[in-house]
Design a protein around this motif. Structure first.
Motif, short mmCIF file in Angstrom:
data_model
loop_
_atom_site.label_atom_id
_atom_site.label_comp_id
_atom_site.label_asym_id
_atom_site.label_seq_id
_atom_site.Cartn_x
_atom_site.Cartn_y
_atom_site.Cartn_z
N VAL A 369 0.86 -1.40 0.03
CA VAL A 369 -0.03 -0.04 0.10
C VAL A 369 0.93 1.31 -0.12
N TRP A 370 1.87 1.25 0.67
CA TRP A 370 2.81 2.45 0.92
C TRP A 370 3.66 2.72 -0.13
N PHE A 371 4.19 1.60 -0.77
CA PHE A 371 5.02 1.70 -1.74
C PHE A 371 4.36 2.09 -2.97
N ASN A 372 2.98 1.72 -3.13
CA ASN A 372 2.24 2.32 -4.35
C ASN A 372 1.83 3.88 -3.94
N LYS A 373 1.90 4.07 -2.86
CA LYS A 373 1.52 5.53 -2.62
C LYS A 373 2.68 6.30 -2.77
N SER A 374 3.69 5.86 -2.62
CA SER A 374 5.25 6.60 -2.67
C SER A 374 5.48 6.68 -4.17
N LEU A 375 4.75 5.72 -5.04
CA LEU A 375 5.03 5.78 -6.39
C LEU A 375 4.20 6.65 -7.20
N GLN A 376 2.80 6.96 -6.58
CA GLN A 376 1.97 8.10 -7.27
C GLN A 376 2.59 9.19 -7.04
N ILE A 377 3.49 9.39 -6.10
CA ILE A 377 3.85 10.59 -5.75
C ILE A 377 5.30 10.72 -6.64
N GLU A 378 5.97 9.87 -6.56
CA GLU A 378 7.07 9.91 -7.45
C GLU A 378 7.44 8.47 -8.17
N PRO A 379 6.94 8.50 -9.41
CA PRO A 379 6.83 7.34 -10.14
C PRO A 379 8.20 6.66 -10.33
N ASN A 380 9.31 7.28 -10.41
CA ASN A 380 10.70 6.79 -10.68
C ASN A 380 11.26 6.41 -8.99
N LEU A 381 10.79 6.29 -8.10
CA LEU A 381 11.48 6.23 -6.86
C LEU A 381 11.83 4.84 -6.62
N ASP A 382 13.20 4.73 -6.79
CA ASP A 382 13.71 3.33 -6.83
C ASP A 382 13.71 2.53 -5.46
N LEU A 383 13.49 3.37 -4.24
CA LEU A 383 13.54 2.73 -3.12
C LEU A 383 12.07 2.04 -2.93
N ALA A 384 11.17 2.78 -3.55
CA ALA A 384 9.78 2.00 -3.53
C ALA A 384 9.54 0.62 -4.63
N LYS A 385 10.30 0.97 -5.62
CA LYS A 385 10.27 -0.42 -6.58
C LYS A 385 10.88 -1.31 -5.84
N GLN A 386 12.33 -1.07 -5.40
CA GLN A 386 12.96 -2.15 -4.48
C GLN A 386 12.10 -2.90 -3.46
N GLY A 387 11.41 -1.92 -2.85
CA GLY A 387 10.41 -2.56 -1.77
C GLY A 387 9.46 -3.78 -2.26
#
Length: 392
Positions: A369-387
């Motif tokens: 849930v929180w990784f997807n919220k992060s990617l909505q704000i910053e689509p290229n956020l590597d840390l969220a993708k790694q998560g």
């Protein structure tokens, strides 16, 4: 031959007694009539006197017994003025108490609520500040102070569009109000209206060069342009006008930090806390500096002090979450990140670190849930993708 007769002495004492009684009565009459001052007051009150003497007796009592003094009225304390005085001394906690008392005694006074709101904003209690400012406007729809207070409360809470509308309303109602123009300039700078913000800030200073808020916000306009030295110059001028206000030391600290003067920034934060030990922003900012240096114990101490000073200050909960995350205490990290987010904090790092903490706790349903919220704000956020990969 002698006649038998009584040879006892004549009985004179009844006559003497009668004479004494007459003399005493005459003396008493003289005293009561001519010298009532000789009669003890505790007895004169009880004498059965005819009406002609009653007035003299009353005068006697009046001359001997002082009248009951008229009670001296207790002076009425002006708690609005007391709050203003505390504010100028930098004693914001006492100012808040005074304004609250003033509002209880005079609940229909819009000025009280407006000034109460401004101090709540400085203490980072934004929701309460907005509430008090709106109350001021309800009481007086033409309150310049009310709209000015609402402007800064909305602006500092990140509600820039609403703040802009409130600021423009304040300047319409008070075209000669230095405060109204100063606070509008701050909002315009936050909105990226560069030319307008400079013109507005300069107008505020021209209306009142001794208004600390006008001088301060001219500095803020320079700060948003990256002119940190010019900003510091204005903040120092404002601090000369309000030397006890800790918020101005925070402004200087922020700009010294931007200039990479970390020692100077830390010294300013220490100075701010010395001025106001209950300033949550000062405590939180110092905690962030310690955290950046991996001094986690000192950082946590300051974040906790910020929360104690203002339990409604959301950033400190999230920053304390940083510390627990760095120490791999995932449960406490989750608890503090969620608390901060529930209070309206929307920092991107709170989102993805909350997701990672859940992932390390093997709770990937919550983590995603929180990784997807992060990617909505910053689509290229590597840390969220790694998560997300970690949860696969």
């Amino acid at each position: 031959m002698y006649l038998d007769y009584d040879r006892r002495k004549p009985r004179r004492w009844p006559y003497v007694l009668a004479i004494l009684l007459l003399a005493a009565a005459a003396a008493a009459g003289y005293v009561v009539k001519s010298r009532p001052d000789l009669i003890p007051v505790n007895q004169i009150r009880e004498l059965p006197l005819p009406d002609p003497l009653a007035t003299q007796v009353a005068l006697r009592i009046a001359t001997v017994v002082p009248p009951t003094p008229t009670p001296i009225p207790t002076p009425k304390i002006d708690y609005l003025m007391r709050g203003d005085a505390f504010f100028h001394e930098g004693q914001l906690s006492d100012a808040l108490t005074a304004y609250e008392t003033a509002a209880q005694l005079d609940p229909d006074n819009a000025v009280i609520y407006a000034r109460w709101s401004r101090v709540l904003t400085l203490r980072r209690s934004f929701n309460k500040a907005i509430e008090k400012a709106n109350r001021a406007i309800e009481l007086n729809p033409n309150s310049v102070e009310g709209y000015a207070a609402l402007t800064v409360a909305l602006d500092w809470s990140g509600q820039y569009d609403k703040a802009l509308a409130a600021g423009r309303k304040a300047t319409q109602l008070g075209p000669n109000s230095s405060d109204a123009w100063a606070l509008l300039a701050e909002v315009e700078a936050d909105k990226g209206l560069w030319e307008e913000s400079m013109d507005t800030a300069e107008k505020a200073v021209s209306l009142d060069p001794n208004n600390w808020a006008a001088v301060r916000n001219l500095g803020y306009v320079w700060e948003t342009r990256g002119e940190w030295r010019k900003a510091i110059e204005q903040y120092e001028k404002a601090s000369q006008l309000e030397p006890r206000l800790s918020a101005l030391r925070l402004d200087v600290a922020r700009n010294k930090k931007a200039l990479k003067d970390m020692d100077g920034a830390r010294a300013e934060l220490m100075r701010a806390i010395q001025l106001d030990p209950q300033d949550p922003q000062a405590l939180d900012d110092l905690g962030v500096m310690y955290y950046s240096n991996q001094q986690y114990k000192l950082a946590a101490d300051n974040f906790e002090k910020a929360i104690q000073a203002n339990p409604d200050f959301g950033p400190a909960y999230g920053h304390l979450g940083w510390v627990y995350y760095a120490l791999k205490n995932w449960e406490e990290a989750v608890s503090h990140f969620e608390k901060a987010i529930s209070m309206g904090e929307t920092k991107l790092d709170f989102y993805y670190q909350l997701g990672l903490a859940y992932a390390y706790l093997k709770q990937c349903d919550k983590a995603r849930v929180w990784f997807n919220k992060s990617l909505q704000i910053e689509p290229n956020l590597d840390l969220a993708k790694q998560g997300l990969k970690l949860c696969e």
